[in-house]
Design a protein around this motif. Structure first.
Motif, PDB file in Angstrom:
ATOM      1  N   MET A   1      49.421  43.234  36.722  1.00 23.36           N
ATOM      2  CA  MET A   1      50.052  44.502  36.397  1.00 23.36           C
ATOM      3  C   MET A   1      50.866  44.372  35.105  1.00 23.36           C
ATOM      4  O   MET A   1      50.820  45.257  34.270  1.00 23.36           O
ATOM      5  N   HIS A   2      51.601  43.288  34.999  1.00 23.08           N
ATOM      6  CA  HIS A   2      52.432  43.086  33.810  1.00 23.08           C
ATOM      7  C   HIS A   2      51.577  43.087  32.552  1.00 23.08           C
ATOM      8  O   HIS A   2      51.861  43.799  31.591  1.00 23.08           O
ATOM      9  N   GLU A   3      50.523  42.299  32.562  1.00 21.39           N
ATOM     10  CA  GLU A   3      49.653  42.195  31.391  1.00 21.39           C
ATOM     11  C   GLU A   3      49.014  43.537  31.057  1.00 21.39           C
ATOM     12  O   GLU A   3      48.940  43.925  29.891  1.00 21.39           O
ATOM     13  N   TRP A   4      48.571  44.273  32.066  1.00 19.51           N
ATOM     14  CA  TRP A   4      47.946  45.575  31.834  1.00 19.51           C
ATOM     15  C   TRP A   4      48.946  46.532  31.195  1.00 19.51           C
ATOM     16  O   TRP A   4      48.609  47.260  30.259  1.00 19.51           O
ATOM     17  N   MET A   5      50.180  46.538  31.697  1.00 14.96           N
ATOM     18  CA  MET A   5      51.202  47.432  31.133  1.00 14.96           C
ATOM     19  C   MET A   5      51.471  47.096  29.671  1.00 14.96           C
ATOM     20  O   MET A   5      51.515  47.990  28.823  1.00 14.96           O
ATOM     21  N   VAL A   6      51.655  45.817  29.372  1.00 10.15           N
ATOM     22  CA  VAL A   6      51.931  45.396  28.001  1.00 10.15           C
ATOM     23  C   VAL A   6      50.755  45.744  27.093  1.00 10.15           C
ATOM     24  O   VAL A   6      50.940  46.275  25.995  1.00 10.15           O
ATOM     25  N   ASP A   7      49.532  45.469  27.551  1.00  9.32           N
ATOM     26  CA  ASP A   7      48.336  45.780  26.758  1.00  9.32           C
ATOM     27  C   ASP A   7      48.210  47.272  26.456  1.00  9.32           C
ATOM     28  O   ASP A   7      47.611  47.654  25.455  1.00  9.32           O
ATOM     29  N   ASN A   8      48.767  48.107  27.313  1.00  9.84           N
ATOM     30  CA  ASN A   8      48.669  49.550  27.138  1.00  9.84           C
ATOM     31  C   ASN A   8      49.939  50.163  26.548  1.00  9.84           C
ATOM     32  O   ASN A   8      50.135  51.379  26.610  1.00  9.84           O
ATOM     33  N   GLY A   9      50.796  49.332  25.969  1.00  8.85           N
ATOM     34  CA  GLY A   9      51.977  49.819  25.270  1.00  8.85           C
ATOM     35  C   GLY A   9      53.086  50.328  26.181  1.00  8.85           C
ATOM     36  O   GLY A   9      53.946  51.091  25.743  1.00  8.85           O
ATOM     37  N   LEU A  10      53.068  49.915  27.444  1.00 12.73           N
ATOM     38  CA  LEU A  10      54.091  50.343  28.395  1.00 12.73           C
ATOM     39  C   LEU A  10      55.129  49.234  28.570  1.00 12.73           C
ATOM     40  O   LEU A  10      54.886  48.081  28.235  1.00 12.73           O
ATOM     41  N   THR A  11      56.281  49.594  29.104  1.00  6.56           N
ATOM     42  CA  THR A  11      57.383  48.658  29.292  1.00  6.56           C
ATOM     43  C   THR A  11      57.501  48.293  30.770  1.00  6.56           C
ATOM     44  O   THR A  11      57.951  49.117  31.568  1.00  6.56           O
ATOM     45  N   PRO A  12      57.104  47.070  31.145  1.00  5.38           N
ATOM     46  CA  PRO A  12      57.166  46.685  32.555  1.00  5.38           C
ATOM     47  C   PRO A  12      58.591  46.370  33.001  1.00  5.38           C
ATOM     48  O   PRO A  12      59.346  45.709  32.291  1.00  5.38           O
ATOM     49  N   HIS A  13      58.930  46.867  34.175  1.00  5.76           N
ATOM     50  CA  HIS A  13      60.216  46.583  34.807  1.00  5.76           C
ATOM     51  C   HIS A  13      59.953  46.024  36.204  1.00  5.76           C
ATOM     52  O   HIS A  13      59.113  46.551  36.932  1.00  5.76           O
ATOM     53  N   LEU A  14      60.690  44.971  36.563  1.00 11.40           N
ATOM     54  CA  LEU A  14      60.624  44.421  37.909  1.00 11.40           C
ATOM     55  C   LEU A  14      61.805  44.933  38.719  1.00 11.40           C
ATOM     56  O   LEU A  14      62.927  44.969  38.218  1.00 11.40           O
ATOM     57  N   VAL A  15      61.557  45.291  39.964  1.00  9.84           N
ATOM     58  CA  VAL A  15      62.618  45.629  40.908  1.00  9.84           C
ATOM     59  C   VAL A  15      62.791  44.398  41.788  1.00  9.84           C
ATOM     60  O   VAL A  15      61.834  43.920  42.398  1.00  9.84           O
ATOM     61  N   VAL A  16      64.025  43.879  41.828  1.00 12.87           N
ATOM     62  CA  VAL A  16      64.290  42.606  42.495  1.00 12.87           C
ATOM     63  C   VAL A  16      65.379  42.774  43.550  1.00 12.87           C
ATOM     64  O   VAL A  16      66.383  43.457  43.316  1.00 12.87           O
TER      65      VAL A  16
END
Length: 88
Positions: A1-16
């Motif tokens: 998911m992280h890689e897909w978001m970055v590849d598509n110009g999105l900003t990944p956030h983790l909820v911890v």
């Protein structure tokens, strides 16, 4: 998911889950026992998405900190721009 978001110009956030054993995040940044971490390439340094831990360096209030989050403490990942992602 992280890689897909970055590849598509999105900003990944983790909820911890900040209360989970082994979570190392700066105090005062959790709300209701959870912390949201921007894990985009521009916000992190030395990001490692392993099978057991997520590790990286990030700035909090202008101070660089090393963070370590056990995978079991990750509650979800979503894109800041769309709010879409996955909860675990």
């Amino acid at each position: 998911m992280h890689e897909w978001m970055v590849d598509n110009g999105l900003t990944p956030h983790l909820v911890v889950d900040a209360k989970r054993e082994g979570v190392q995040v700066p105090e005062g940044h959790a709300k209701d026992g959870k912390v949201v971490l921007n894990v985009s390439p521009s916000a992190t340094r030395a990001l490692s998405l392993g099978n057991d831990f997520v590790r990286f360096e990030a700035r909090f209030n202008g101070v660089s900190r090393g963070l370590e989050v056990p995978i079991a403490a990750v509650l979800g990942i979503y894109a800041r721009e769309t709010g879409q992602g996955m909860l675990f």
